[in-house]
Write a protein that holds these residues in place. Structure first.
Motif, PDB file in Angstrom:
ATOM      1  N   GLN A   1      -7.365   2.986 -11.751  1.00 52.84           N
ATOM      2  CA  GLN A   1      -6.004   3.470 -11.512  1.00 52.84           C
ATOM      3  C   GLN A   1      -5.535   3.177 -10.080  1.00 52.84           C
ATOM      4  OE1 GLN A   1      -4.758   7.069 -13.987  1.00 52.84           O
ATOM      5  NE2 GLN A   1      -6.792   7.720 -13.293  1.00 52.84           N
ATOM      6  N   PRO A   2      -5.592   1.924  -9.663  1.00 54.22           N
ATOM      7  CA  PRO A   2      -5.247   1.599  -8.272  1.00 54.22           C
ATOM      8  C   PRO A   2      -3.792   1.872  -7.913  1.00 54.22           C
ATOM      9  CG  PRO A   2      -5.482  -0.395  -9.579  1.00 54.22           C
ATOM     10  CD  PRO A   2      -5.976   0.732 -10.444  1.00 54.22           C
ATOM     11  N   GLY A   3      -2.917   1.974  -8.927  1.00 53.91           N
ATOM     12  CA  GLY A   3      -1.510   2.238  -8.654  1.00 53.91           C
ATOM     13  C   GLY A   3      -1.113   3.687  -8.711  1.00 53.91           C
ATOM     14  N   LEU A   4      -2.091   4.585  -8.870  1.00 56.05           N
ATOM     15  CA  LEU A   4      -1.805   6.018  -8.946  1.00 56.05           C
ATOM     16  C   LEU A   4      -1.638   6.592  -7.542  1.00 56.05           C
ATOM     17  CD1 LEU A   4      -1.618   8.680 -10.595  1.00 56.05           C
ATOM     18  CD2 LEU A   4      -4.125   8.853 -10.349  1.00 56.05           C
ATOM     19  N   ALA A   5      -0.475   7.170  -7.260  1.00 60.53           N
ATOM     20  CA  ALA A   5      -0.216   7.764  -5.947  1.00 60.53           C
ATOM     21  C   ALA A   5      -0.780   9.181  -5.892  1.00 60.53           C
ATOM     22  CB  ALA A   5       1.282   7.792  -5.663  1.00 60.53           C
ATOM     23  N   LEU A   6      -1.580   9.449  -4.868  1.00 60.66           N
ATOM     24  CA  LEU A   6      -2.208  10.752  -4.685  1.00 60.66           C
ATOM     25  C   LEU A   6      -1.975  11.254  -3.270  1.00 60.66           C
ATOM     26  CD1 LEU A   6      -5.681  10.084  -6.394  1.00 60.66           C
ATOM     27  CD2 LEU A   6      -3.701  11.260  -7.387  1.00 60.66           C
ATOM     28  N   ASP A   7      -2.172  12.539  -3.088  1.00 59.64           N
ATOM     29  CA  ASP A   7      -2.195  13.140  -1.758  1.00 59.64           C
ATOM     30  C   ASP A   7      -3.376  12.543  -0.995  1.00 59.64           C
ATOM     31  OD1 ASP A   7      -2.437  14.802   0.470  1.00 59.64           O
ATOM     32  OD2 ASP A   7      -2.166  16.664  -0.659  1.00 59.64           O
ATOM     33  N   THR A   8      -3.122  12.064   0.217  1.00 58.73           N
ATOM     34  CA  THR A   8      -4.198  11.444   0.995  1.00 58.73           C
ATOM     35  C   THR A   8      -4.434  12.126   2.342  1.00 58.73           C
ATOM     36  OG1 THR A   8      -2.605   9.781   1.775  1.00 58.73           O
ATOM     37  CG2 THR A   8      -4.038   9.165  -0.062  1.00 58.73           C
ATOM     38  N   ALA A   9      -3.879  13.327   2.514  1.00 54.23           N
ATOM     39  CA  ALA A   9      -4.112  14.081   3.759  1.00 54.23           C
ATOM     40  C   ALA A   9      -3.806  13.205   4.972  1.00 54.23           C
ATOM     41  CB  ALA A   9      -5.531  14.645   3.771  1.00 54.23           C
TER      42      ALA A   9
ATOM     43  N   PRO B   1       1.022  27.179   9.177  1.00 51.28           N
ATOM     44  CA  PRO B   1       1.242  27.029   7.737  1.00 51.28           C
ATOM     45  C   PRO B   1       2.498  26.210   7.451  1.00 51.28           C
ATOM     46  CG  PRO B   1       1.920  29.199   8.445  1.00 51.28           C
ATOM     47  CD  PRO B   1       1.284  28.563   9.651  1.00 51.28           C
ATOM     48  N   LEU B   2       2.593  25.699   6.231  1.00 51.57           N
ATOM     49  CA  LEU B   2       3.751  24.888   5.870  1.00 51.57           C
ATOM     50  C   LEU B   2       4.981  25.773   5.744  1.00 51.57           C
ATOM     51  CD1 LEU B   2       2.301  22.516   3.122  1.00 51.57           C
ATOM     52  CD2 LEU B   2       2.839  21.951   5.500  1.00 51.57           C
ATOM     53  N   PRO B   3       6.032  25.485   6.488  1.00 56.90           N
ATOM     54  CA  PRO B   3       7.250  26.279   6.369  1.00 56.90           C
ATOM     55  C   PRO B   3       8.022  25.914   5.116  1.00 56.90           C
ATOM     56  CG  PRO B   3       7.579  24.506   7.935  1.00 56.90           C
ATOM     57  CD  PRO B   3       6.139  24.438   7.525  1.00 56.90           C
ATOM     58  N   PRO B   4       8.891  26.796   4.637  1.00 58.62           N
ATOM     59  CA  PRO B   4       9.721  26.471   3.474  1.00 58.62           C
ATOM     60  C   PRO B   4      10.530  25.201   3.729  1.00 58.62           C
ATOM     61  CG  PRO B   4       9.877  28.806   3.996  1.00 58.62           C
ATOM     62  CD  PRO B   4       9.135  28.166   5.138  1.00 58.62           C
ATOM     63  N   GLY B   5      10.574  24.341   2.738  1.00 54.50           N
ATOM     64  CA  GLY B   5      11.361  23.120   2.845  1.00 54.50           C
ATOM     65  C   GLY B   5      10.618  21.939   3.416  1.00 54.50           C
ATOM     66  N   ALA B   6       9.435  22.156   3.996  1.00 56.30           N
ATOM     67  CA  ALA B   6       8.656  21.046   4.543  1.00 56.30           C
ATOM     68  C   ALA B   6       7.978  20.289   3.415  1.00 56.30           C
ATOM     69  CB  ALA B   6       7.607  21.571   5.523  1.00 56.30           C
ATOM     70  N   PRO B   7       7.717  18.989   3.596  1.00 53.37           N
ATOM     71  CA  PRO B   7       6.969  18.249   2.573  1.00 53.37           C
ATOM     72  C   PRO B   7       5.640  18.928   2.276  1.00 53.37           C
ATOM     73  CG  PRO B   7       7.915  16.741   4.180  1.00 53.37           C
ATOM     74  CD  PRO B   7       8.123  18.119   4.729  1.00 53.37           C
ATOM     75  N   ARG B   8       5.225  18.856   1.024  1.00 51.11           N
ATOM     76  CA  ARG B   8       3.968  19.506   0.626  1.00 51.11           C
ATOM     77  C   ARG B   8       2.750  18.674   0.975  1.00 51.11           C
ATOM     78  NH1 ARG B   8       4.916  24.454   0.787  1.00 51.11           N
ATOM     79  NH2 ARG B   8       6.429  23.558   2.239  1.00 51.11           N
ATOM     80  N   THR B   9       2.943  17.410   1.322  1.00 51.73           N
ATOM     81  CA  THR B   9       1.821  16.545   1.682  1.00 51.73           C
ATOM     82  C   THR B   9       2.067  15.929   3.055  1.00 51.73           C
ATOM     83  OG1 THR B   9       2.844  14.654   0.564  1.00 51.73           O
ATOM     84  CG2 THR B   9       1.260  15.979  -0.707  1.00 51.73           C
ATOM     85  N   LEU B  10       0.992  15.728   3.794  1.00 55.89           N
ATOM     86  CA  LEU B  10       1.088  15.009   5.065  1.00 55.89           C
ATOM     87  C   LEU B  10       1.271  13.519   4.804  1.00 55.89           C
ATOM     88  CD1 LEU B  10       0.888  14.835   8.148  1.00 55.89           C
ATOM     89  CD2 LEU B  10      -1.613  14.751   7.892  1.00 55.89           C
ATOM     90  N   SER B  11       0.564  13.011   3.797  1.00 52.24           N
ATOM     91  CA  SER B  11       0.728  11.619   3.416  1.00 52.24           C
ATOM     92  C   SER B  11       0.346  11.434   1.957  1.00 52.24           C
ATOM     93  CB  SER B  11      -0.113  10.689   4.302  1.00 52.24           C
ATOM     94  OG  SER B  11      -1.487  10.751   3.988  1.00 52.24           O
ATOM     95  N   HIS B  12       0.761  10.318   1.390  1.00 47.18           N
ATOM     96  CA  HIS B  12       0.412   9.966   0.020  1.00 47.18           C
ATOM     97  C   HIS B  12       0.167   8.471  -0.011  1.00 47.18           C
ATOM     98  CE1 HIS B  12       4.661   8.874   0.185  1.00 47.18           C
ATOM     99  NE2 HIS B  12       4.434   8.086  -0.866  1.00 47.18           N
ATOM    100  N   ALA B  13      -0.585   8.018  -1.023  1.00 43.62           N
ATOM    101  CA  ALA B  13      -0.868   6.581  -1.107  1.00 43.62           C
ATOM    102  C   ALA B  13      -1.488   6.247  -2.444  1.00 43.62           C
ATOM    103  CB  ALA B  13      -1.811   6.148   0.023  1.00 43.62           C
ATOM    104  N   THR B  14      -1.476   4.957  -2.742  1.00 42.83           N
ATOM    105  CA  THR B  14      -2.245   4.401  -3.843  1.00 42.83           C
ATOM    106  C   THR B  14      -3.379   3.570  -3.260  1.00 42.83           C
ATOM    107  OG1 THR B  14      -1.017   2.306  -3.989  1.00 42.83           O
ATOM    108  CG2 THR B  14      -0.126   4.201  -5.200  1.00 42.83           C
ATOM    109  N   ALA B  15      -4.443   3.435  -4.013  1.00 44.25           N
ATOM    110  CA  ALA B  15      -5.545   2.586  -3.556  1.00 44.25           C
ATOM    111  C   ALA B  15      -5.080   1.143  -3.392  1.00 44.25           C
ATOM    112  CB  ALA B  15      -6.711   2.669  -4.531  1.00 44.25           C
ATOM    113  N   ALA B  16      -4.176   0.691  -4.267  1.00 42.85           N
ATOM    114  CA  ALA B  16      -3.685  -0.682  -4.181  1.00 42.85           C
ATOM    115  C   ALA B  16      -2.968  -0.939  -2.861  1.00 42.85           C
ATOM    116  CB  ALA B  16      -2.755  -0.979  -5.355  1.00 42.85           C
ATOM    117  N   ASP B  17      -2.101  -0.015  -2.450  1.00 39.68           N
ATOM    118  CA  ASP B  17      -1.396  -0.176  -1.178  1.00 39.68           C
ATOM    119  C   ASP B  17      -2.363  -0.183   0.001  1.00 39.68           C
ATOM    120  OD1 ASP B  17       1.189  -0.469  -2.095  1.00 39.68           O
ATOM    121  OD2 ASP B  17       1.805   1.597  -1.671  1.00 39.68           O
ATOM    122  N   LEU B  18      -3.323   0.726  -0.021  1.00 42.47           N
ATOM    123  CA  LEU B  18      -4.239   0.842   1.111  1.00 42.47           C
ATOM    124  C   LEU B  18      -5.154  -0.374   1.221  1.00 42.47           C
ATOM    125  CD1 LEU B  18      -5.149   4.629   0.924  1.00 42.47           C
ATOM    126  CD2 LEU B  18      -3.483   3.507   2.424  1.00 42.47           C
ATOM    127  N   VAL B  19      -5.603  -0.896   0.096  1.00 45.07           N
ATOM    128  CA  VAL B  19      -6.426  -2.109   0.143  1.00 45.07           C
ATOM    129  C   VAL B  19      -5.595  -3.287   0.650  1.00 45.07           C
ATOM    130  CG1 VAL B  19      -7.568  -3.832  -1.332  1.00 45.07           C
ATOM    131  CG2 VAL B  19      -8.158  -1.409  -1.521  1.00 45.07           C
TER     132      VAL B  19
END
Length: 270
Positions: A30-38, A137-155
């Motif tokens: 699933q290299p195109g699956l976008a996940l939370d990547t901290a 802590p995360l304030p209301p309205g802030a993005p829920r993730t610091l970053s996201h990515a797919t394995a395909a993009d990162l490779v």
């Protein structure tokens, strides 16, 4: 492929490993699956900084002063230091070496988070990016993730960096050196049994640089493994729901992915 990324209930993986020079796949899930990547998305911040250096609009000798609002503990080292002013080179080195949160917030303010996000999309990474500065802590309205990515993009990012396709030769070397100082070898990189404090340049025929991301529901590792004859770009990303006790199983599978790379490179078993 010997790594069973479907074996852990409640865990989603996006994984890919590719020979840099031939393009041959070592494994893929699933290299195109976008996940939370901290923290992994911090690479796009470093890349944008070096792009501006190449353009002559910024110098790594410029100084940045950490503001009180940018102070963050846990991940990093700057929060323990007395010095509030560092060169941009040193700020970026802290991000590469220890994923420094305070340094990330300061550099994101200097470069501009919007600028980083636009830069990431312009490079063609449409399913990956740095979503926010580090907040807790995360304030209301802030993005829920610091970053996201797919394995395909990162490779793709790793391959383009290894082949010097986006940055000047000096900036490419600088980026790899910052990431080569990374001290987290707990995931895919654990298979190579390197010294976490000194593993840039060859050690037993292995040269590695990487960037990881860690929160309670995420483990992510991407980077480059080299021998004297081959280069492999990899990314293994795992995300699970809160309340699921998945950490040990995820780390075991990530090490297994590293062992797969090790075997493909013709290195003796660790």
């Amino acid at each position: 492929m010997s790594v069973d990324f479907e074996s852990l209930d409640g865990v989603r993986f996006s994984a890919l490993a590719v020979d840099v020079d031939s393009g041959a796949e070592l494994f893929s899930h699933q290299p195109g699956l976008a996940l939370d990547t901290a923290s992994v998305g911090k690479i796009f911040l470093l890349h944008r900084l070096l792009t501006e250096v190449d353009a002559g609009t910024r110098s790594l000798e410029d100084r940045a002063i950490r503001r009180p609002v940018e102070w963050m503990d846990n991940s990093g080292l700057w929060y323990l230091l007395q010095q509030d002013s560092l060169s941009l080179y040193d700020v970026a080195a802290l991000i590469g070496a220890v994923s420094d949160n305070a340094a990330t917030n300061t550099l994101a303010r200097v470069v501009g988070l919007d600028t980083v996000q636009q830069h990431t999309k312009a490079l063609g990474y449409l399913d990956s990016g740095l979503d926010d500065v580090v907040r807790w802590p995360l304030p209301p309205g802030a993005p829920r993730t610091l970053s996201h990515a797919t394995a395909a993009d990162l490779v793709r990012f790793v391959r383009r960096t290894a082949m010097g396709e986006d940055l000047s030769a000096s900036s490419t070397d600088t980026l790899q050196r910052w990431l080569g100082a990374g001290m987290d070898l707990s995931m895919v990189a654990s298979a190579f049994n390197l010294d976490p404090l000194a593993h840039y340049y060859f050690d037993r025929d292995v040269w590695l640089w990487n960037k990881t991301g860690t929160i309670s529901t995420v483990r992510a590792d991407m980077g480059l493994v080299m021998t004297p004859t081959r280069r492999v770009a990899y990314a293994v990303l795992a995300e699970w729901e809160r309340g699921v006790d998945a950490r040990d199983g995820v780390l075991a599978l990530m090490r297994a992915a590293g062992e797969e790379i090790r075997s493909e490179l013709g290195l003796a078993s660790a």
